[in-house]
Write an enzyme that holds these catalytic residues in place. Structure first.
Site, PDB file in Angstrom:
ATOM      1  CB  SER A 148      55.758 -33.983  26.586  1.00  0.00           C
ATOM      2  OG  SER A 148      56.842 -34.141  25.691  1.00  0.00           O
ATOM      3  CE1 TYR A 161      55.932 -28.802  25.790  1.00  0.00           C
ATOM      4  CE2 TYR A 161      57.693 -30.335  25.248  1.00  0.00           C
ATOM      5  CZ  TYR A 161      56.350 -30.030  25.301  1.00  0.00           C
ATOM      6  OH  TYR A 161      55.417 -30.959  24.883  1.00  0.00           O
TER       7      TYR A 161
END
Length: 253
Positions: A148, A161
């Site tokens: 990501s 995350y």
């Protein structure tokens, strides 16, 4: 530069029941690969299998956070389809929120799927990928790890995350250096805002904040990321795309 064919190649795509995984499985099959599709939701996988062109895919219902199931998924792919040329490590989860007074159960869920499952699949796949690179007609094998933009940029409210995705990037680069000389390409794909189910796992408050953040931005579709993955694995054997950071045009950060 001419794309290489995926005819005869076997690919395993994890997290294939929706989003980027689903789109990637379709794209690889359309280019000629035989695909195995793995996820927990068998009904979604079976629906996807009906849409795949060419050779019917191998449907593997598995919880990849369980090491035994992850290893079985990889080894079953190689055993039943005859080889493993491409692993797309796509399964993942994005649970956002502050560290202070956090529901730490969400941290462990992300670590399980974003890190442990990826490591389990990578470890199990490497012997097969090394064999394919040595003996296969493509003269190369591929591991594509889907990360990501959060693996590059840290934001308040996404600490764990960020931790998982930075870890995926570090692992991928170290492994790339280790196996580059053996014709296994390890590639990292870092999508920005993409219309998938990832955001739906968050609280309504977080979803509202995300909607506000990306208001007016034309986000990417899963097909856009699948196209990037297809580009990576169809390069000639001597060309390795190590990393693709891909954002919507209007996403500034």
């Amino acid at each position: 530069m001419t794309d290489t064919s995926l005819e005869g190649a076997v690919a395993l795509v994890t997290g294939a029941s929706s989003g980027i995984g689903e789109a990637t499985a379709l794209a690889l099959a359309e280019r000629g690969a035989t695909v195995a599709i793995a996820a927990r939701r068998r009904d979604r996988l079976e629906a996807l299998a009906e849409r795949v062109q060419g050779t019917p895919p191998l449907v593997i219902e598995a919880d990849l956070t369980d090491r035994t199931q992850a290893e079985a998924a990889v080894n079953r792919t190689a055993a039943e389809l005859g080889r493993l040329d491409i692993l797309v490590n796509n399964a993942g989860m994005m649970l956002l929120g502050p560290v202070v007074e956090a529901d730490t159960a969400q941290w462990w869920r992300m670590l399980d799927i974003n890190v442990k499952a990826l490591l389990y699949c990578a470890n199990a796949a490497l012997p097969h990928l090394l064999d394919a690179a040595q003996d296969g007609p493509r003269n190369v094998a591929d591991m594509v790890n889907v990360s990501s933009v959060a693996g590059r940029t840290v934001r308040r409210g996404s600490a764990v995350y960020n931790l998982t995705k930075h870890g995926v990037g570090a692992f991928s680069e170290s492994l790339r250096q280790e196996v580059a000389g053996r014709h296994v390409r390890v590639s990292l794909v870092e999508p920005g805002a993409t219309a998938t189910e990832l955001r739906s796992h968050n609280t309504q408050e977080i979803r509202d904040m995300q909607a506000q953040r990306f208001a007016g931005v034309r986000t990417m579709d899963a097909d856009d990321i699948a196209d990037a993955i297809l580009y990576i694995v169809t390069r000639p054997w001597h060309v390795a795309v190590n990393e693709i950071l891909i954002r919507p045009t209007e996403q500034a950060d």
